[in-house]
Design a protein around this motif. Structure first.
Motif, PDB file in Angstrom:
ATOM      1  N   LYS A 268       0.821  -1.215   0.000  1.00  0.00           N
ATOM      2  CA  LYS A 268       0.000   0.000   0.000  1.00  0.00           C
ATOM      3  C   LYS A 268       0.857   1.269   0.000  1.00  0.00           C
ATOM      4  CE  LYS A 268      -3.946  -2.220   0.379  1.00  0.00           C
ATOM      5  NZ  LYS A 268      -4.949  -2.200  -0.720  1.00  0.00           N
ATOM      6  N   SER A 269       2.161   1.102  -0.096  1.00  0.00           N
ATOM      7  CA  SER A 269       3.072   2.239  -0.005  1.00  0.00           C
ATOM      8  C   SER A 269       3.021   3.099  -1.268  1.00  0.00           C
ATOM      9  CB  SER A 269       4.497   1.738   0.219  1.00  0.00           C
ATOM     10  OG  SER A 269       5.428   2.797   0.123  1.00  0.00           O
ATOM     11  N   LYS A 270       3.173   4.395  -1.075  1.00  0.00           N
ATOM     12  CA  LYS A 270       3.252   5.287  -2.232  1.00  0.00           C
ATOM     13  C   LYS A 270       4.588   5.122  -2.958  1.00  0.00           C
ATOM     14  CE  LYS A 270       4.634   9.093   0.844  1.00  0.00           C
ATOM     15  NZ  LYS A 270       4.179  10.360   1.447  1.00  0.00           N
ATOM     16  N   TYR A 271       5.505   4.389  -2.335  1.00  0.00           N
ATOM     17  CA  TYR A 271       6.798   4.104  -2.963  1.00  0.00           C
ATOM     18  C   TYR A 271       6.823   2.706  -3.574  1.00  0.00           C
ATOM     19  CZ  TYR A 271       7.985   8.045   0.028  1.00  0.00           C
ATOM     20  OH  TYR A 271       8.000   9.270   0.648  1.00  0.00           O
ATOM     21  N   ASP A 272       5.640   2.119  -3.783  1.00  0.00           N
ATOM     22  CA  ASP A 272       5.546   0.747  -4.282  1.00  0.00           C
ATOM     23  C   ASP A 272       6.304   0.574  -5.602  1.00  0.00           C
ATOM     24  OD1 ASP A 272       4.411  -1.967  -4.240  1.00  0.00           O
ATOM     25  OD2 ASP A 272       3.227  -1.279  -5.953  1.00  0.00           O
ATOM     26  N   ALA A 273       6.193   1.543  -6.514  1.00  0.00           N
ATOM     27  CA  ALA A 273       6.869   1.434  -7.816  1.00  0.00           C
ATOM     28  C   ALA A 273       8.386   1.406  -7.647  1.00  0.00           C
ATOM     29  CB  ALA A 273       6.454   2.597  -8.718  1.00  0.00           C
ATOM     30  N   GLN A 274       8.906   2.279  -6.762  1.00  0.00           N
ATOM     31  CA  GLN A 274      10.357   2.315  -6.532  1.00  0.00           C
ATOM     32  C   GLN A 274      10.846   1.018  -5.875  1.00  0.00           C
ATOM     33  OE1 GLN A 274       8.194   4.718  -5.937  1.00  0.00           O
ATOM     34  NE2 GLN A 274       9.060   6.773  -6.207  1.00  0.00           N
ATOM     35  N   ILE A 275      10.055   0.503  -4.933  1.00  0.00           N
ATOM     36  CA  ILE A 275      10.419  -0.754  -4.267  1.00  0.00           C
ATOM     37  C   ILE A 275      10.466  -1.884  -5.282  1.00  0.00           C
ATOM     38  CG2 ILE A 275       9.607  -2.499  -2.623  1.00  0.00           C
ATOM     39  CD1 ILE A 275       8.421  -0.147  -0.985  1.00  0.00           C
ATOM     40  N   ASN A 276       9.456  -1.958  -6.138  1.00  0.00           N
ATOM     41  CA  ASN A 276       9.415  -3.034  -7.133  1.00  0.00           C
ATOM     42  C   ASN A 276      10.539  -2.915  -8.148  1.00  0.00           C
ATOM     43  OD1 ASN A 276       7.179  -4.433  -6.113  1.00  0.00           O
ATOM     44  ND2 ASN A 276       5.726  -3.089  -7.156  1.00  0.00           N
ATOM     45  N   ASP A 277      10.940  -1.695  -8.477  1.00  0.00           N
ATOM     46  CA  ASP A 277      12.087  -1.510  -9.379  1.00  0.00           C
ATOM     47  C   ASP A 277      13.357  -2.086  -8.756  1.00  0.00           C
ATOM     48  OD1 ASP A 277      10.630  -0.300 -11.366  1.00  0.00           O
ATOM     49  OD2 ASP A 277      11.127   1.756 -10.747  1.00  0.00           O
ATOM     50  N   ILE A 278      13.548  -1.819  -7.453  1.00  0.00           N
ATOM     51  CA  ILE A 278      14.737  -2.319  -6.754  1.00  0.00           C
ATOM     52  C   ILE A 278      14.710  -3.840  -6.665  1.00  0.00           C
ATOM     53  CG2 ILE A 278      15.858  -2.414  -4.481  1.00  0.00           C
ATOM     54  CD1 ILE A 278      15.125   0.562  -4.156  1.00  0.00           C
ATOM     55  N   ILE A 279      13.541  -4.402  -6.339  1.00  0.00           N
ATOM     56  CA  ILE A 279      13.421  -5.855  -6.233  1.00  0.00           C
ATOM     57  C   ILE A 279      13.681  -6.517  -7.592  1.00  0.00           C
ATOM     58  CG2 ILE A 279      11.796  -7.750  -5.834  1.00  0.00           C
ATOM     59  CD1 ILE A 279      10.525  -6.028  -3.647  1.00  0.00           C
ATOM     60  N   LYS A 280      13.192  -5.914  -8.665  1.00  0.00           N
ATOM     61  CA  LYS A 280      13.375  -6.504  -9.994  1.00  0.00           C
ATOM     62  C   LYS A 280      14.847  -6.573 -10.376  1.00  0.00           C
ATOM     63  CE  LYS A 280      11.929  -6.231 -14.815  1.00  0.00           C
ATOM     64  NZ  LYS A 280      13.290  -6.482 -15.328  1.00  0.00           N
ATOM     65  N   ILE A 281      15.576  -5.494 -10.134  1.00  0.00           N
ATOM     66  CA  ILE A 281      16.989  -5.521 -10.498  1.00  0.00           C
ATOM     67  C   ILE A 281      17.764  -6.482  -9.600  1.00  0.00           C
ATOM     68  CG2 ILE A 281      17.733  -3.566  -9.059  1.00  0.00           C
ATOM     69  CD1 ILE A 281      19.555  -2.721 -11.345  1.00  0.00           C
ATOM     70  N   SER A 282      17.326  -6.639  -8.340  1.00  0.00           N
ATOM     71  CA  SER A 282      17.968  -7.607  -7.452  1.00  0.00           C
ATOM     72  C   SER A 282      17.739  -9.029  -7.963  1.00  0.00           C
ATOM     73  CB  SER A 282      17.430  -7.470  -6.024  1.00  0.00           C
ATOM     74  OG  SER A 282      17.811  -6.237  -5.445  1.00  0.00           O
ATOM     75  N   ILE A 283      16.522  -9.311  -8.421  1.00  0.00           N
ATOM     76  CA  ILE A 283      16.224 -10.637  -8.967  1.00  0.00           C
ATOM     77  C   ILE A 283      17.092 -10.919 -10.186  1.00  0.00           C
ATOM     78  CG2 ILE A 283      14.458 -12.003 -10.172  1.00  0.00           C
ATOM     79  CD1 ILE A 283      12.384 -10.665  -8.331  1.00  0.00           C
ATOM     80  N   ASP A 284      17.159  -9.954 -11.087  1.00  0.00           N
ATOM     81  CA  ASP A 284      17.895 -10.157 -12.339  1.00  0.00           C
ATOM     82  C   ASP A 284      19.402 -10.256 -12.118  1.00  0.00           C
ATOM     83  OD1 ASP A 284      15.489 -10.048 -13.657  1.00  0.00           O
ATOM     84  OD2 ASP A 284      15.684  -7.947 -14.255  1.00  0.00           O
ATOM     85  N   ASN A 285      19.939  -9.436 -11.206  1.00  0.00           N
ATOM     86  CA  ASN A 285      21.393  -9.337 -11.082  1.00  0.00           C
ATOM     87  C   ASN A 285      21.988 -10.115  -9.921  1.00  0.00           C
ATOM     88  OD1 ASN A 285      20.486  -7.102 -12.767  1.00  0.00           O
ATOM     89  ND2 ASN A 285      22.561  -6.330 -12.655  1.00  0.00           N
ATOM     90  N   ILE A 286      21.172 -10.420  -8.899  1.00  0.00           N
ATOM     91  CA  ILE A 286      21.710 -11.107  -7.716  1.00  0.00           C
ATOM     92  C   ILE A 286      21.150 -12.510  -7.604  1.00  0.00           C
ATOM     93  CG2 ILE A 286      22.060 -10.992  -5.223  1.00  0.00           C
ATOM     94  CD1 ILE A 286      21.406  -8.001  -5.353  1.00  0.00           C
ATOM     95  N   TYR A 287      19.833 -12.621  -7.411  1.00  0.00           N
ATOM     96  CA  TYR A 287      19.223 -13.912  -7.116  1.00  0.00           C
ATOM     97  C   TYR A 287      19.366 -14.911  -8.261  1.00  0.00           C
ATOM     98  CZ  TYR A 287      17.000 -10.885  -3.646  1.00  0.00           C
ATOM     99  OH  TYR A 287      16.763  -9.966  -2.648  1.00  0.00           O
ATOM    100  N   GLN A 288      19.504 -14.390  -9.498  1.00  0.00           N
ATOM    101  CA  GLN A 288      19.664 -15.275 -10.648  1.00  0.00           C
ATOM    102  C   GLN A 288      21.071 -15.205 -11.236  1.00  0.00           C
ATOM    103  OE1 GLN A 288      16.427 -14.300 -13.329  1.00  0.00           O
ATOM    104  NE2 GLN A 288      14.864 -14.976 -11.891  1.00  0.00           N
ATOM    105  N   SER A 289      22.012 -14.714 -10.443  1.00  0.00           N
ATOM    106  CA  SER A 289      23.403 -14.649 -10.906  1.00  0.00           C
ATOM    107  C   SER A 289      23.983 -16.056 -11.006  1.00  0.00           C
ATOM    108  CB  SER A 289      24.247 -13.812  -9.947  1.00  0.00           C
ATOM    109  OG  SER A 289      24.365 -14.437  -8.690  1.00  0.00           O
ATOM    110  N   THR A 290      25.037 -16.206 -11.786  1.00  0.00           N
ATOM    111  CA  THR A 290      25.665 -17.513 -11.991  1.00  0.00           C
ATOM    112  C   THR A 290      26.136 -18.118 -10.680  1.00  0.00           C
ATOM    113  OG1 THR A 290      26.377 -16.874 -14.209  1.00  0.00           O
ATOM    114  CG2 THR A 290      27.505 -18.742 -13.196  1.00  0.00           C
ATOM    115  N   GLU A 291      26.724 -17.286  -9.811  1.00  0.00           N
ATOM    116  CA  GLU A 291      27.234 -17.792  -8.540  1.00  0.00           C
ATOM    117  C   GLU A 291      26.111 -18.366  -7.690  1.00  0.00           C
ATOM    118  OE1 GLU A 291      29.801 -16.349  -4.604  1.00  0.00           O
ATOM    119  OE2 GLU A 291      29.203 -14.890  -6.112  1.00  0.00           O
ATOM    120  N   VAL A 292      24.996 -17.670  -7.624  1.00  0.00           N
ATOM    121  CA  VAL A 292      23.867 -18.137  -6.821  1.00  0.00           C
ATOM    122  C   VAL A 292      23.289 -19.424  -7.400  1.00  0.00           C
ATOM    123  CG1 VAL A 292      21.506 -17.604  -6.107  1.00  0.00           C
ATOM    124  CG2 VAL A 292      23.284 -15.856  -5.924  1.00  0.00           C
ATOM    125  N   VAL A 293      23.056 -19.455  -8.708  1.00  0.00           N
ATOM    126  CA  VAL A 293      22.452 -20.629  -9.344  1.00  0.00           C
ATOM    127  C   VAL A 293      23.346 -21.854  -9.179  1.00  0.00           C
ATOM    128  CG1 VAL A 293      21.746 -21.635 -11.552  1.00  0.00           C
ATOM    129  CG2 VAL A 293      21.086 -19.286 -10.981  1.00  0.00           C
TER     130      VAL A 293
END
Length: 446
Positions: free
Chosen positions: A339-364
């Motif tokens: 419900k945060s007014k910063y929901d869009a900014q939070i989701n942008d940060i989470i998306k880049i974390s998913i793409d660059n960290i959680y799905q990185s070669t080292e993690v996988v």
């Protein structure tokens, strides 16, 4: 639901009611909860469990322990801020019953400290690896001998339910587990339901589940003491304890911002790109003169991280208080930050974390190794325990069982109890302990 019941100081085994006005102000019952958690062996093992990057030896990355400590700090701030406002709105809680704003902070600090205590080795992939063993591995052979809910507990092995097991599970000399206050246990339980039916509604409390079949009696006792609203006539399902929304918010704030910070420090996210995302979140509160005096990445990111966490704490408190009535009635169905007014900014940060960290070669790569390790441990341990129960244990099985702690009961008549006990035992292993056990089984440590 009422705050008078929700703030219960009761513990397992109590025969007399604990009153807030009678508490020792030098060491409140809610503060005792924090102490019991932090000194527990299960909490200490989090220092060697994955948060973002599995098995990483880099100084920058967080373990489950450092993450849990940070979530606890944020939780305490959220609790104190909300507590102050709750007491202003419901002054009788303070004048008649003796509750203080810091009580809310203490409950949140303890519940948040333990929020990941049930996570297996290798992060969320560890949960999935245990589930996969029972879905498509040798564990699927037990399906016909289990009830639907028992089998679902294993196929959807859940760290939240495993955490409730750790906090409440009785064993000789430790009846009632850590014997935490029911208020803290309620705040800990983000998903106050059993494993089936799976996601019966889009309500946030139904997203996952929070209790195994082995702890349903303890769970119902806590829910009834706290006055949680029963949401089902046929299954175990209750409304969330209101403070569980704040535990969730503390976790969301930390993993959104601090995992992102880890990715920057590991070089998985470019500094310029990262600064742009964080600045969008805190641009109204940046002291430009101070910011431009910072000469290195670490200091700039730390400054923005502190501002971002502070901004989201204030936002979560405001959302909670605006929706207090709906939360108490069980009608508030999303996370606070949704419900945060910063929901869009939070989701942008989470998306880049998913793409660059959680799905990185080292993690996988490390998660792949984790799957094989957990499958091998479960297969070996379950076979040994079941063979022992059936009096068909081989010499190899007996050698395996010698390494088990005495707290693991191998003579339980219920197949489900044996399977959930072994899964629980594997979940308690740290990443390094799991690897060492795997090497022993494979003969690599000779």
């Amino acid at each position: 639901m009422t705050w008078e019941e929700l703030l219960s100081l009761k513990r397992f085994g109590d025969t007399n009611k604990r009153l807030r006005k009678e508490q020792d102000e030098t060491r409140l019952g809610f503060e005792v909860d924090y102490d019991r958690i932090i000194f527990s062996s299960e909490f200490r093992s989090l220092q060697d469990k994955t948060q973002v990057v599995p098995l990483s030896k880099t100084d920058f990355t967080h373990t489950r322990l450092t993450h849990s400590l940070e979530v606890s700090v944020v939780g305490r701030s959220l609790g104190r801020s909300v507590g102050k406002k709750i007491l202003e709105k419901h002054p009788h809680l303070q004048s008649d019953l003796g509750y203080q704003a810091n009580d809310f902070g203490a409950i949140l600090a303890a519940a948040a400290l333990s929020h990941d205590i049930g996570n297996p080795p290798f992060g969320h992939s560890g949960e999935k690896a245990i589930g996969e063993y029972f879905i498509s591995g040798q564990g699927q052979n037990y399906k016909a001998e289990l009830t639907a809910k028992e089998y679902e507990d294993l196929c959807s092995f859940e760290g939240n339910a495993n955490g409730f097991k750790i906090l409440t599970q009785s064993r000789e000399g430790r009846e009632g587990g850590l014997r935490l206050s029911y208020a803290t246990l309620g705040a800990f339980t983000k998903y106050p339901k059993e494993s089936l039916p799976k996601k019966p509604t889009p309500h946030i409390a139904d997203k996952k589940y929070g209790v195994f079949q082995s702890e349903t009696d303890e769970f119902i006792a806590v829910a009834e003491e706290l006055g949680l609203t029963n949401r089902s006539e046929t299954d175990i399902s209750y409304s969330r304890h209101p403070l569980a929304f704040l535990v969730e918010a503390a976790d969301d704030i930390c993993y959104t911002i601090i995992d992102f910070e880890d990715g920057i420090n590991l070089g998985l996210i470019q500094e310029e790109f990262a600064l742009e995302y964080l600045i969008k979140l805190v641009k109204d509160s940046i002291n430009s003169e101070k910011y431009y005096q910072l000469t290195n990445t670490h200091d700039r990111i730390s400054y923005l991280r502190a501002l971002a966490i502070g901004r989201l704490i204030n936002e979560a408190v405001e959302i909670f208080m605006d929706n207090e009535a709906a939360i108490l009635s069980g009608d508030f169905g999303s996370s606070l930050l949704d419900k945060s007014k910063y929901d869009a900014q939070i989701n942008d940060i989470i998306k880049i974390s998913i793409d660059n960290i959680y799905q990185s070669t080292e993690v996988v790569d490390k998660e792949i190794a984790g799957y094989e390790i957990i499958k091998t441990l479960l297969d070996t341990y379950i076979n040994a325990v079941n063979n022992c129960y059936n009096n068909t244990a081989s010499n190899y099985d007996k050698l395996i069982l010698k390494g088990f702690p005495e707290t693991i009961k191998m003579d339980q008549d219920s197949l489900y109890d044996r399977l959930i006990s072994v899964s629980h035992y594997v979940s308690l292993l740290s990443d390094s302990q799991a690897i060492l056990s795997f090497k022993k089984i494979k003969g690599f440590s000779i």
